[in-house]
Design a protein around this motif. Structure first.
Motif, short mmCIF file in Angstrom:
data_model
loop_
_atom_site.label_atom_id
_atom_site.label_comp_id
_atom_site.label_asym_id
_atom_site.label_seq_id
_atom_site.Cartn_x
_atom_site.Cartn_y
_atom_site.Cartn_z
N ALA A 96 0.84 -1.20 0.00
CA ALA A 96 0.00 0.00 0.00
C ALA A 96 0.88 1.25 0.00
O ALA A 96 0.59 2.22 -0.70
N LEU A 97 1.96 1.21 0.77
CA LEU A 97 2.88 2.34 0.83
C LEU A 97 3.50 2.60 -0.54
O LEU A 97 3.57 3.75 -0.99
N LEU A 98 3.93 1.54 -1.22
CA LEU A 98 4.53 1.69 -2.54
C LEU A 98 3.54 2.33 -3.51
O LEU A 98 3.90 3.23 -4.28
N GLY A 99 2.29 1.91 -3.46
CA GLY A 99 1.27 2.51 -4.33
C GLY A 99 1.08 3.99 -4.05
O GLY A 99 0.98 4.81 -4.98
N GLU A 100 1.04 4.34 -2.78
CA GLU A 100 0.87 5.75 -2.42
C GLU A 100 2.09 6.58 -2.81
O GLU A 100 1.96 7.71 -3.27
N LEU A 101 3.27 6.01 -2.62
CA LEU A 101 4.49 6.72 -3.01
C LEU A 101 4.53 6.97 -4.51
O LEU A 101 4.90 8.05 -4.97
N ARG A 102 4.14 5.96 -5.27
CA ARG A 102 4.10 6.14 -6.73
C ARG A 102 3.14 7.25 -7.10
O ARG A 102 3.41 8.03 -8.01
N GLY A 103 2.00 7.30 -6.42
CA GLY A 103 1.05 8.38 -6.68
C GLY A 103 1.61 9.74 -6.36
O GLY A 103 1.46 10.69 -7.14
N LEU A 104 2.30 9.87 -5.23
CA LEU A 104 2.90 11.15 -4.84
C LEU A 104 4.00 11.57 -5.81
O LEU A 104 4.14 12.75 -6.13
#
Length: 129
Positions: A96-104
């Motif tokens: 989930a963190l990786l997905g959010e980081l990619r979004g940011l």
């Protein structure tokens, strides 16, 4: 309230070199003054404590891109180190963190306020002992 712990310039440079070597990208700094001012900025200018300071440093590295390469990786690693040094842990599952980081990181210019709110949301309560 104790003085927050932050990595120094040499530690961040070493971290960037290690990340660039391990995951790819150029090593070194392309904007040394930007990096120096990002890391040496007094905490009281953020006003909201260590979470705001960590978010500001993370955002500045993402936005200003002071390294020749591995800026996003270095920004996140510095964020994680600051949080851990000051008793906080990231409370998100790694996927989930990786997905959010990619979004940011996918936006051309990340929004510092969005990053600040994200950092506040993603941390666990500080370790007291």
């Amino acid at each position: 309230m104790s003085t927050p712990l932050l990595p120094d310039l040499d530690q961040v440079l070493s971290l960037n070199a290690q990340l660039a070597e391990r995951y790819g990208g150029e090593r070194g700094v392309s904007a040394p003054e930007v990096l120096r001012s990002t890391l040496c900025r007094p905490l009281d200018r953020c006003g909201g404590g260590i979470l705001d300071e960590a978010a500001w440093i993370f955002a500045q590295i993402l936005i200003e891109r002071p390294f020749a390469g591995a800026n996003a990786r270095t920004a996140f690693a510095v964020l994680d180190i600051i949080l851990r040094l000051n008793g906080h842990r990231i409370a998100l599952h790694p996927e989930a963190l990786l997905g959010e980081l990619r979004g940011l990181c996918s936006t051309h210019t990340p929004d510092p306020e969005q990053i600040r709110l994200w950092v506040h949301r993603l941390v666990e309560q500080p370790d007291l002992f």
